[in-house]
Scaffold this active site. Structure first.
Site, PDB file in Angstrom:
ATOM      1  N   ASP A   1      -7.458   9.845  10.263  1.00 41.82           N
ATOM      2  CA  ASP A   1      -7.949   9.325   8.973  1.00 41.82           C
ATOM      3  C   ASP A   1      -8.150  10.493   8.012  1.00 41.82           C
ATOM      4  O   ASP A   1      -8.356  11.635   8.441  1.00 41.82           O
ATOM      5  CB  ASP A   1      -9.336   8.680   9.138  1.00 41.82           C
ATOM      6  CG  ASP A   1      -9.286   7.343   9.872  1.00 41.82           C
ATOM      7  OD1 ASP A   1      -8.185   6.862  10.190  1.00 41.82           O
ATOM      8  OD2 ASP A   1     -10.373   6.794  10.116  1.00 41.82           O
TER       9      ASP A   1
ATOM     10  N   ARG B   1       0.443   8.085   6.596  1.00 45.77           N
ATOM     11  CA  ARG B   1      -0.102   6.791   6.153  1.00 45.77           C
ATOM     12  C   ARG B   1      -0.631   6.971   4.734  1.00 45.77           C
ATOM     13  O   ARG B   1      -1.547   7.750   4.504  1.00 45.77           O
ATOM     14  CB  ARG B   1      -1.239   6.370   7.087  1.00 45.77           C
ATOM     15  CG  ARG B   1      -1.874   5.047   6.686  1.00 45.77           C
ATOM     16  CD  ARG B   1      -2.890   4.596   7.721  1.00 45.77           C
ATOM     17  NE  ARG B   1      -4.139   5.290   7.581  1.00 45.77           N
ATOM     18  CZ  ARG B   1      -4.987   5.545   8.578  1.00 45.77           C
ATOM     19  NH1 ARG B   1      -4.704   5.207   9.808  1.00 45.77           N
ATOM     20  NH2 ARG B   1      -6.120   6.164   8.360  1.00 45.77           N
TER      21      ARG B   1
ATOM     22  N   HIS C   1      -3.468  -3.332   0.213  1.00 45.39           N
ATOM     23  CA  HIS C   1      -3.466  -4.797   0.084  1.00 45.39           C
ATOM     24  C   HIS C   1      -3.005  -5.188  -1.307  1.00 45.39           C
ATOM     25  O   HIS C   1      -3.083  -6.347  -1.684  1.00 45.39           O
ATOM     26  CB  HIS C   1      -4.884  -5.344   0.296  1.00 45.39           C
ATOM     27  CG  HIS C   1      -5.603  -4.713   1.433  1.00 45.39           C
ATOM     28  ND1 HIS C   1      -6.367  -3.581   1.296  1.00 45.39           N
ATOM     29  CD2 HIS C   1      -5.637  -5.041   2.743  1.00 45.39           C
ATOM     30  CE1 HIS C   1      -6.845  -3.237   2.473  1.00 45.39           C
ATOM     31  NE2 HIS C   1      -6.421  -4.091   3.363  1.00 45.39           N
TER      32      HIS C   1
HETATM   33  C1  LIG Z   1      -4.538   0.763   7.175  1.00 42.71           C
HETATM   34  C2  LIG Z   1      -5.492   1.434   6.216  1.00 42.71           C
HETATM   35  C3  LIG Z   1      -6.020   2.671   6.541  1.00 42.71           C
HETATM   36  C4  LIG Z   1      -6.888   3.313   5.647  1.00 42.71           C
HETATM   37  N1  LIG Z   1      -7.325   4.584   5.934  1.00 42.71           N
HETATM   38  C5  LIG Z   1      -8.014   5.264   4.995  1.00 42.71           C
HETATM   39  C6  LIG Z   1      -8.348   6.637   5.197  1.00 42.71           C
HETATM   40  O1  LIG Z   1      -8.073   7.237   6.245  1.00 42.71           O
HETATM   41  N2  LIG Z   1      -8.992   7.300   4.186  1.00 42.71           N
HETATM   42  C7  LIG Z   1      -9.315   6.669   3.006  1.00 42.71           C
HETATM   43  O2  LIG Z   1      -9.857   7.337   2.102  1.00 42.71           O
HETATM   44  N3  LIG Z   1      -9.061   5.359   2.814  1.00 42.71           N
HETATM   45  C8  LIG Z   1      -8.424   4.642   3.768  1.00 42.71           C
HETATM   46  N4  LIG Z   1      -8.125   3.321   3.552  1.00 42.71           N
HETATM   47  C9  LIG Z   1      -8.743   2.589   2.409  1.00 42.71           C
HETATM   48  C10 LIG Z   1      -7.932   2.772   1.123  1.00 42.71           C
HETATM   49  O3  LIG Z   1      -8.071   4.093   0.644  1.00 42.71           O
HETATM   50  C11 LIG Z   1      -8.405   1.801   0.018  1.00 42.71           C
HETATM   51  O4  LIG Z   1      -9.734   2.083  -0.298  1.00 42.71           O
HETATM   52  C12 LIG Z   1      -8.303   0.333   0.382  1.00 42.71           C
HETATM   53  O5  LIG Z   1      -7.138   0.064   1.104  1.00 42.71           O
HETATM   54  C13 LIG Z   1      -8.282  -0.552  -0.893  1.00 42.71           C
HETATM   55  O6  LIG Z   1      -7.194  -0.210  -1.699  1.00 42.71           O
HETATM   56  P1  LIG Z   1      -5.887  -1.129  -1.881  1.00 42.71           P
HETATM   57  O7  LIG Z   1      -4.705  -0.263  -1.698  1.00 42.71           O
HETATM   58  O8  LIG Z   1      -5.947  -2.303  -0.998  1.00 42.71           O
HETATM   59  O9  LIG Z   1      -5.887  -1.515  -3.405  1.00 42.71           O
HETATM   60  P2  LIG Z   1      -6.976  -2.199  -4.359  1.00 42.71           P
HETATM   61  O10 LIG Z   1      -6.374  -2.127  -5.726  1.00 42.71           O
HETATM   62  O11 LIG Z   1      -8.327  -1.608  -4.139  1.00 42.71           O
HETATM   63  O12 LIG Z   1      -6.970  -3.684  -3.852  1.00 42.71           O
HETATM   64  C14 LIG Z   1      -5.882  -4.558  -4.034  1.00 42.71           C
HETATM   65  C15 LIG Z   1      -6.371  -5.969  -3.710  1.00 42.71           C
HETATM   66  O13 LIG Z   1      -6.686  -6.063  -2.315  1.00 42.71           O
HETATM   67  C16 LIG Z   1      -7.887  -6.804  -2.125  1.00 42.71           C
HETATM   68  N5  LIG Z   1      -8.913  -5.899  -1.590  1.00 42.71           N
HETATM   69  C17 LIG Z   1      -8.860  -4.550  -1.491  1.00 42.71           C
HETATM   70  N6  LIG Z   1      -9.985  -4.070  -0.897  1.00 42.71           N
HETATM   71  C18 LIG Z   1     -10.749  -5.140  -0.655  1.00 42.71           C
HETATM   72  C19 LIG Z   1     -12.015  -5.318  -0.050  1.00 42.71           C
HETATM   73  N7  LIG Z   1     -12.720  -4.286   0.398  1.00 42.71           N
HETATM   74  N8  LIG Z   1     -12.507  -6.573   0.059  1.00 42.71           N
HETATM   75  C20 LIG Z   1     -11.806  -7.649  -0.370  1.00 42.71           C
HETATM   76  N9  LIG Z   1     -10.576  -7.548  -0.943  1.00 42.71           N
HETATM   77  C21 LIG Z   1     -10.061  -6.319  -1.079  1.00 42.71           C
HETATM   78  C22 LIG Z   1      -8.271  -7.343  -3.474  1.00 42.71           C
HETATM   79  O14 LIG Z   1      -7.657  -8.609  -3.611  1.00 42.71           O
HETATM   80  C23 LIG Z   1      -7.656  -6.341  -4.429  1.00 42.71           C
HETATM   81  O15 LIG Z   1      -7.395  -6.895  -5.688  1.00 42.71           O
HETATM   82  C24 LIG Z   1      -7.265   2.661   4.430  1.00 42.71           C
HETATM   83  C25 LIG Z   1      -6.724   1.407   4.114  1.00 42.71           C
HETATM   84  C26 LIG Z   1      -5.855   0.786   4.979  1.00 42.71           C
HETATM   85  C27 LIG Z   1      -5.288  -0.555   4.602  1.00 42.71           C
END
Ligand SMILES: Cc1cc2nc3c(=O)[nH]c(=O)nc-3n(C[C@H](O)[C@H](O)[C@H](O)COP(=O)(O)OP(=O)(O)OC[C@H]3O[C@@H](n4cnc5c(N)ncnc54)[C@H](O)[C@@H]3O)c2cc1C
Length: 307
Positions: free
Chosen positions: A129, A179, A227
């Site tokens: 991570d 990732r 997402h």
């Molecule tokens: C497999 C994986 C591994 C990860 N590992 C790390 C890591 O090692 N270090 C790190 O800093 N971050 C990590 N993250 C978290 C990442 O940095 C983001 O904070 C998180 O994925 C939300 O960003 P998004 O790309 O989904 O986009 P966003 O623009 O934040 O979200 C897009 C849409 O997804 C949905 N969504 C997103 N988050 C949420 C939530 N919490 N609750 C409900 N709906 C939501 C909403 O519908 C939103 O409109 C990881 C995420 C994933 C999926």
């Protein structure tokens, strides 16, 4: 960064809150939306019922003594054995500060290598991570060193950081697993794009790099951890226009977030995993989930009034 997001991320760093919030049932109920349970058994059970590959991560960061870090290492060695015995498609993802990075870099690397070597013997993978920017250099440095002798390791990079364009270049050259995520921590504007639209655009630029001929020639295992439906569509279109088959793309999403999109991606023939977190130390992680979508706070409040 929005004010609510900023307050929630500041809360994620509060020791006072971390010690008190988990005592309340309504907070624990709200957390269960993102976590099938606190035990590894619950995470394995969720893997079986989801019917897709998963990545398991035991919550916890910044351990305070090396024995704790060794305990975490033993835990993951056991998880790797259990998924192997059970024939489950499960990888693991770890935080270096959970393996003792704050206390001894040497011990942390030793713990990490023990996991990677064991995973390799079982034909499995270990993901690293990415934490806050205080750890970016050291995390990438360790990731590059362990990658040198092991093909089964990948590291997370964050699109909100300006530096990631350069970091990704060097990781691609090494053929490392990568990732790509947006980034979940509180970072200052001299290190990270303050505007979400800039983060999203940078994510897409980095995705282009990960799907480029260079990256494919180096057999980089590229994961899109997001997402975001707009970004996902753009990445799908990019792959189509580059004549890449669906199985050339790998997406990962967090347990409990956008479940319909998860089903769609899995059915479309892309490689896909759900990242499942478990464990008792969920407070800072949960606050980061709230910060990603401040509307989630309403869900916590609803739980306060639910019987
Ligand atoms: C497999 C994986 C591994 C990860 N590992 C790390 C890591 O090692 N270090 C790190 O800093 N971050 C990590 N993250 C978290 C990442 O940095 C983001 O904070 C998180 O994925 C939300 O960003 P998004 O790309 O989904 O986009 P966003 O623009 O934040 O979200 C897009 C849409 O997804 C949905 N969504 C997103 N988050 C949420 C939530 N919490 N609750 C409900 N709906 C939501 C909403 O519908 C939103 O409109 C990881 C995420 C994933 C999926």
């Amino acid at each position: 960064m929005g004010i609510v997001r900023s307050v929630l991320l500041a809360g994620s760093e509060s020791r006072w809150l971390r010690e008190r919030a988990p005592r309340y049932g309504f907070v624990r109920n709200a957390v269960s939306r993102f976590m099938p349970g606190e035990t590894v058994e619950a995470a394995l059970e969720a893997t079986r019922s989801l019917g897709v590959g998963t990545v398991l991560t035991q919550l916890g960061e910044n351990v305070r003594d090396l024995e704790q870090a060794r305990g975490v290492t033993r835990h993951y060695l056991d998880v790797l054995d259990r998924v192997h015995r059970g024939g489950l498609d499960v990888e693991v993802s770890i935080k270096l500060t959970q393996l003792g990075l704050d206390l001894s870099r040497e011990e942390c690397e030793k713990n990490l290598l023990a996991l990677i070597e064991h995973a390799r013997a079982l034909s499995n993978w270990v993901w690293i991570d990415m934490e806050g920017t205080a750890y970016t250099d050291v995390t990438l440095d360790i990731a590059r060193r362990v990658r040198a002798g092991n093909p089964n390791v990948g590291v997370c990079v964050q699109a909100y950081l300006y530096r990631t364009t350069e970091d990704i270049r060097s990781l691609i050259a090494l053929g490392s697993g990568i990732r790509l995520v947006k980034g979940a921590y509180r970072e200052p504007p001299d290190k990270a794009f303050p505007k979400k639209s800039d983060v999203d655009e940078n994510y897409f630029r980095l995705a282009e790099r990960l799907l480029s001929g260079d990256s494919r020639a180096k057999h980089v295992r590229a994961i899109f951890g997001t997402h975001d439906p707009v970004l996902i569509r753009r990445i799908e279109e990019l792959a189509r226009s580059s004549n890449l088959p669906p199985e050339a793309l790998e997406f990962q999403m967090l347990f409990g977030i956008r479940r319909q999109e998860q089903e769609r991606i899995a059915k479309a023939g892309y490689r896909f995993r759900v990242l499942i977190s478990y464990g008792g130390a969920w407070f800072p992680w949960y606050m980061r989930r709230l910060a990603e979508r401040p509307a989630n706070v309403l869900f916590v409040v609803k739980n306060l009034f639910a019987r």
